[in-house]
Design an enzyme around this catalytic site. Sequence first.
Site, PDB file in Angstrom:
ATOM      1  CE  LYS A 222      -4.430  -1.729   1.403  1.00  0.00           C
ATOM      2  NZ  LYS A 222      -5.556  -1.690   2.351  1.00  0.00           N
ATOM      3  NE  ARG A 256      -7.695  -8.400   0.560  1.00  0.00           N
ATOM      4  CZ  ARG A 256      -7.355  -7.598  -0.440  1.00  0.00           C
ATOM      5  NH1 ARG A 256      -6.382  -6.697  -0.268  1.00  0.00           N
ATOM      6  NH2 ARG A 256      -7.966  -7.674  -1.609  1.00  0.00           N
TER       7      ARG A 256
END
Length: 284
Positions: A222, A256
């Site tokens: 991210k 995740r």
Amino acid sequence: MFSTLRCGRFQLSLERPLVMGIVNVTPDSFSDGNVHFQADQAIAHGLRLIAEGADMLDIGGESTRPGAQAVAADEEWRRIQPVIQGLRDGGVPLSVDTCKPDVMRLSVQAGADMINDIGGFTAPGALDAVRDAGCALCLMHMRGEPRTMQKDPVYADVVADVRDYLAAGARRLRDAGIAADRIVLDPGFGFGKTVAHNYALLRHLPQVMGNDYPSLLGLSRKSMIGAITGRPATQRLGGSIAAALAGATRGAHILRVHDVADTVDALRIWAAVEQSCIEQGVRA
């Protein structure tokens, strides 16, 4: 305190952090858009992640990156239906990443074991779609929606605000008749948060998540990692593993990730170190 998660066809032990591999069936996801867009590519990728040690898979047919455009429910289902079918017998739980009640309903009918909803099951009909399905439900915090969520997000106290939202969301699920052992909470890294907000949430993860429900963290590749390392999404492996270990150290239950094999290896070493410390303490 919980020790297992009821997840559709599976009863998952939470004694160690579980690795959830990402299967994006999208042309526009921020890191791997269009790489596995065709169903056969996505199925092959999912099987490879299982072979690398994934404990679960998360299948998504709509990008939720900042600024992403919405996809109609019938198109989202067209993308993911053959992938669910192709991976259903892979031996691990299948999660479907969707906020659309119609896609939720079709997914659990097709064999999905978890619904992972960035919208927190607030859409009309969402709870009706999943209440009696037996699947696990992951409720995530998001400020705004993907198209606008990163436009100057502001919090009085991000740790308290996210904590209170997740607690209220869990109560809403319980009030709807959903058992506690089906509920997972996700603080929503990158969903309506600045870099500083994201790191505050990770640093104070135990206070954010509490002790009533397991946590799922989506940190892999991210922008919060790119902001520190200066690297593009495809070159954030080291930062992603560091973030995953920071989450595991603070009690995260499900991670995740895009890079399953490397994350599994990192967690094995981390667990060996932690266990060694425990054993030394016992001998002392």
